[in-house]
Scaffold this active site. Structure first.
Site: not given
Ligand code: PEP
Ligand code: MG
Length: 755
Positions: A367, A680
Site C-alpha cells: 500500500h 486500463c
Molecule cells: C488490471 O487488473 O489490469 C486492473 C486494472 O486492475 P488492478 O491492477 O487494480 O487489479
C-alpha cells in the site's frame, strides 16, 4: 588468563577516560590496545579496520611488531581476522595455527601465540573492523571474556563510525564505515530523488555507553522492560486487535519475546559488563541485526525482525528518543528510510519536502508503494538493512525507475544524476505543453486518454494532465490506506469529491476489488493457498452483499443529479454480472422510494480480467453498458504467472500475439455490439503498449497520471493506419518471444515516434 584483571567494568571506565583525552587518533588507539591487553591479561591486542576496498588494515597493536601497524593488510577472505569480519561473529580458538583459515604474516611476529579471540566491531549489524586478543598459552577464552571483548568492540565502533580515524588513512583506503554504497533493490515508484537521509524511526543515538553504577542501570533496564510488557499487554487488549488478524500475530510474537528469558538474560549480562542500559540494548540489537543478515530462512528472519523491533521499542522507552520526525520537522529534500511503513504514515509527511522513499521491505503492490506512486515520490524497496547502513543526514540518490540507491555518492555519480533530473524536468515541461492539445494521431484518429486513480491525492492530476476523465477509480485504495473500515458517509464524501473534481469529465468507479494481494489490515485475513484465484473482488461482494450494497448506495447518492459509471472487477461468468447489476437496481429502487436525488443515468460495466469471459463476450456485451479490460489480471491468468511474484511476473511479454489476439477479440466484439471498450491495465501506460493497442483497435485507454504525457506524445507522432498494417499480419505469426515487440520498436524509430 584466569578472568580479566579488574573485569570489564574497570576496562570500560578506563576506556572512557582515554576517549576523553585530547590526544591524536593514533595515540588514542595505541593506548586502547594496551588497556585491553592488560585488562584481559592477553599478550596481544590488535585492532583492524575494514577499509573501503574491502581489506582489513592493522591500525594498532600491543604485542605484535609495531612496525606492522598500517603495513599489514588482509583480504577479507584471508586469515582468521577475515573470517571474523566475514561472518560477523566471534572466533575463539585455543590453537589458532591449526585452523584452516589461519594465515601467517611474518612481519607481525605472531607465530608464538597460540590462542586467539577475535570479535567483529559492529554497528547496526554492519562490520567496521575486527578486535583481536592473543595469548601464548593454548587456552579457550571464557564466555565472559568473549562478552567483555564484544562490549569493548561496540564502544570502538562508535569511534570508527565517527570518522576520527580517516586522518590516519591513505587516500582511497579510508575506513569503510562511511564509504559510498551502491545498492540495488526493487523499483516501486518511478522518479529520481536527490536528498538527505531521514530515518522514519530514527535510531536512538547512544551517547553514554559506560555506566557509573551497574546496579542502577539494571534497575533502569528492568523498569523499561516492565513498561514495555505493560504496553504490549494493553495493545493486545485493545478492541481493534483483540479480534485477531495479522496485526495481532505480530504483537503476540513481540509479547512472547518480551517475556523471553534468553533475550532478557543477554540484556542483563551486557549491563553487568558495565554498559548503560541503552548501550546494552544497542549491543543486543546490533547482534540481532548481524544475525538477520546471515539468516536465509524467512521464518527465522521474521522472528529476528520482531526482536529487532522490540529492542527499538525498548530503546525508545529508555531514552525517550527515536520517534518519527513531526510533519513540520522534516528537512528540505528529505529521503525517508524505513524498514517498512504504512500508507497513512507516508501521507503524514509533508509531500513538498519529500524526495524519495527507501524501504527494507515493500513490494510493488504494497500500500505504501501505491501511495508513493500517487504522490509521485520515487521509491525503492527490498534494500536489506537500509536503516543500518545510513546515518541521518547522509547524502543519498534514489532511482525509482531502476531500483538503484546511492548512499554518500561520489561527486561524479551525483553530477550524472543531477543531469538526469534536469533532463526529466525538460521532458515534463514538453509534456505539459501538450496538455491542452487533443490526443489525435497524425492520420486523424482520436485516442481518449483517461486516468487511473483511487485517492484524493490523485485528483489534481486530472487538471495537470488534461486527461479526458477517470477511466478507473480503484475504490479499494481508500479502504487499503485506512486503519478501519471507511463508513458509508466517508465513502460518500470521497466519491462526491471525485465527481466534483472531475467536473463534466466522466469517472468510472470500480466497486471494491479486495482479496488476492489487496488485503485490508483490519479485516481478518482468510488463509488461501492461491489468493489470486481465491475469494476476492466481485466474489466477495456477491457472497457478502452488505458491503457491496452499502458501497453502491454511497456511489448512487454521490452521483445524485449527475451521471454515474460503475463497473465490477473480476467477473468470470455472466450471471455474476447479472447478480451484481441486480444489487444496483435494488439500491436505486430503495433510494427512489426514500425520495433521494438519483443519478441522471447509471452506466453499468464489467471488467474483463478473467480469460473465461473471452468465450462469453456476446452474452456479456448484450448486458453491459461498457467493458474495461484489466490487462494486469488478464495477462496474469492467460500466462498463469503471478503478477506480484518478481521471479515470473516479466517472464512473458504482453506485447505478443497470444495477448494481442485476445485483446483484439474484445475490441472487435465491443464494436460489433456497439459498446465502448476501454483498457486500463499497465499495458496502456507504456508508449509501446499504447501503440500496440491502437493497432488492434483500442481508442480509449486509462493510464497512470505520469504516463499521460509520454503516451500522448507517442500518439501525436503516430500514423494509426500504418501501425495497423504492421501489426495485423504479425498477429497471425508466432515467431520468437519478442519478435512482435522488436518489430514495433523498429517501427517507432523509423516513424519518429517518441517512446
Ligand atoms: C488490471 O487488473 O489490469 C486492473 C486494472 O486492475 P488492478 O491492477 O487494480 O487489479
Ligand atoms: Mg485487476
Amino acid at each position: 588468563m584466569r578472568g580479566a584483571l579488574g573485569g570489564p567494568r574497570v576496562l570500560l571506565r578506563r576506556l572512557r577516560e582515554v576517549m576523553a583525552e585530547p590526544v591524536s587518533a593514533q595515540e588514542r588507539l595505541d593506548k586502547i590496545v594496551v588497556l585491553i591487553a592488560a585488562n584481559m591479561v592477553a599478550e596481544v591486542c590488535s585492532f583492524y579496520v575494514l577499509r573501503v576496498d574491502g581489506t582489513l588494515e592493522l591500525y594498532a597493536t600491543e604485542g605484535l611488531n609495531r612496525t606492522a601497524v598500517h603495513q599489514t593488510v588482509l583480504r577479507s577472505d584471508e586469515g582468521l581476522v577475515g573470517l571474523v569480519a566475514r561472518e560477523a561473529n566471534a572466533v575463539n580458538l585455543s590453537e589458532a595455527q591449526a585452523h584452516p583459515a589461519f594465515s601467517y604474516r611474518p612481519e607481525t611476529g605472531e607465530e608464538i601465540y597460540h590462542s586467539f579471540l577475535g570479535v567483529p566491531i559492529l554497528r547496526a549489524g554492519i562490520t567496521l573492523g575486527v578486535l583481536v586478543v592473543q595469548n601464548r598459552a593454548r587456552r579457550t577464552y571464557s564466555e565472559e571474556e568473549v562478552e567483555a571483548l564484544q562490549t569493548t568492540a561496540m564502544v570502538l565502533a562508535e569511534m570508527v563510525a565517527s570518522g576520527e580515524l580517516s586522518a590516519l588513512a591513505k587516500p582511497g583506503l579510508e575506513p569503510a564505515a562511511r564509504r559510498p554504497l551502491h545498492l540495488t533493490g526493487l523499483a516501486l515508484s518511478d522518479g529520481i530523488g536527490l536528498g538527505h537521509v531521514v530515518l522514519h524511526e530514527p535510531r536512538v543515538v547512544v551517547t553514554n555507553f559506560i555506566a557509573d553504577d551497574a546496579g542502577r542501570e539494571l534497575k533502569r533496564l528492568e523498569a523499561a522492560v516492565d513498561s514495555l510488557r505493560a504496553d504490549l499487554d494493553l495493545l493486545l487488549e485493545h478492541r481493534d486487535v483483540a479480534d485477531g488478524g495479522e496485526h495481532r500475530d505480530v504483537l503476540e510474537a513481540y509479547r512472547m519475546f518480551a517475556y523471553d528469558r534468553g533475550w532478557l538474560h543477554k540484556l542483563r549480562e551486557a549491563v553487568m559488563t558495565g554498559l548503560t542500559a541503552e548501550a546494552a540494548v544497542e549491543r543486543v540489537q546490533s547482534d540481532t541485526r548481524a544475525r538477520m543478515q546471515r539468516q536465509t530462512d524467512p521464518y527465522l528472519r521474521e522472528r529476528l525482525h520482531d526482536l529487532d523491533d522490540l529492542a527499538a521499542r525498548l530503546m525508545r522507552q529508555l531514552t525517550g528518543q527515536g520517534h518519527a520526525p513531526a510533519r513540520d520537522e522534516l528537512p528540505e529534500n528529505a529521503i525517508l528510510v524505513a524498514r517498512s511503513m504504512g500508507p497513512a504514515a507516508l501521507l503524514d509527511y509533508d509531500r513538498s519536502r519529500l524526495r524519495a522513499l527507501v524501504l527494507e521491505e515493500g513490494g510493488p503492490t504494497s500500500h505504501v508503494s501505491i501511495v508513493a506512486r500517487a504522490l509521485g515520490i520515487a521509491a525503492v524497496g527490498q534494500i536489506a538493512n537500509a536503516t543500518g547502513m545510513v546515518d541521518p543526514g547522509d547524502p543519498m540518490i534514489v532511482d525509482g525507475s531502476t531500483g538503484d540507491v546511492h548512499v554518500r555518492p561520489p561527486a561524479d555519480v551525483e553530477a550524472a544524476y543531477a543531469e538526469r533530473v534536469r533532463f526529466r524536468a525538460r521532458r515534463r515541461a514538453q509534456y505539459l505543453a501538450l496538455r491542452d492539445k487533443p490526443c489525435v494521431s497524425r492520420d486523424g484518429q482520436a485516442i481518449t486518454l483517461m486516468l487511473n486513480a483511487g485517492l484524493l491525492i490523485d485528483l489534481p492530476h486530472i487538471a495537470e494532465t488534461g486527461a479526458a476523465g477517470i477511466g478507473l477509480f480503484r475504490t479499494e485504495l481508500q479502504f487499503m490506506v485506512a486503519d478501519a473500515f471507511p463508513r458509508t458517509g466517508e465513502q460518500l464524501d470521497l466519491y462526491r469529491a471525485v465527481l466534483d473534481a472531475a467536473g463534466d469529465r466522466p469517472v468510472t468507479f470500480r466497486t471494491l476489488d479486495i482479496g488476492g494481494d489487496k488485503v485490508l489490515p483490519y479485516m481478518r485475513a482468510v488463509e488461501e493457498e492461491n489468493p489470486a484465484l481465491g475469494w476476492r473482488a466481485i466474489r466477495l461482494g456477491l457472497d457478502r452483499p452488505g458491503l457491496l450494497r452499502s458501497q453502491v448506495r454511497a456511489l448512487l447518492k454521490a452521483a445524485g443529479g449527475r451521471e454515474l459509471r460503475l463497473m465490477f472487477p473480476m467477473i468470470a461468468a455472466v450471471d455474476e454480472f447479472d447478480r451484481a447489476k441486480a444489487i444496483v437496481e435494488r439500491e436505486l429502487t430503495h433510494l427512489r422510494r426514500h425520495g433521494h436525488s438519483l443519478p441522471d443515468r447509471v452506466h453499468v460495466g464489467a471488467m474483463v480480467e478473467v480469460p473465461a469471459l473471452l468465450y462469453q463476450l456476446d452474452e456479456l456485451l448484450a448486458r453491459v453498458d461498457f467493458l474495461s479490460v484489466g490487462s494486469n489480471d488478464l495477462v496474469q491468468f492467460l500466462f498463469a504467472v503471478d503478477r506480484s511474484n518478481t521471479r515470473v511476473a516479466d517472464r512473458f511479454d504482453p506485447i505478443s500475439p497470444p495477448v494481442l489476439r485476445a485483446l483484439k477479440m474484445i475490441a472487435d466484439k465491443g464494436r460489433e455490439h456497439g459498446k465502448p471498450v476501454t483498457l486500463c491495465g499497465e499495458l496502456a501506460s507504456r508508449p509501446l503498449g499504447a501503440l500496440a493497442l491502437a493497432a488492434i483497435g483500442y481508442r480509449a485507454l486509462s493510464l497512470s497520471a505520469s504516463a499521460v504525457g509520454p503516451v500522448k506524445a507517442a500518439v501525436l507522432d503516430l500514423d494509426v493506419a500504418r501501425v495497423e498494417a504492421l501489426v495485423g499480419p504479425l498477429l497471425g505469426r508466432i515467431d520468437g518471444p519478442t519478435a512482435l515487440r522488436d518489430r514495433l520498436e523498429h517501427f517507432a524509430v523509423d516513424e519518429g515516434v517518441q517512446l
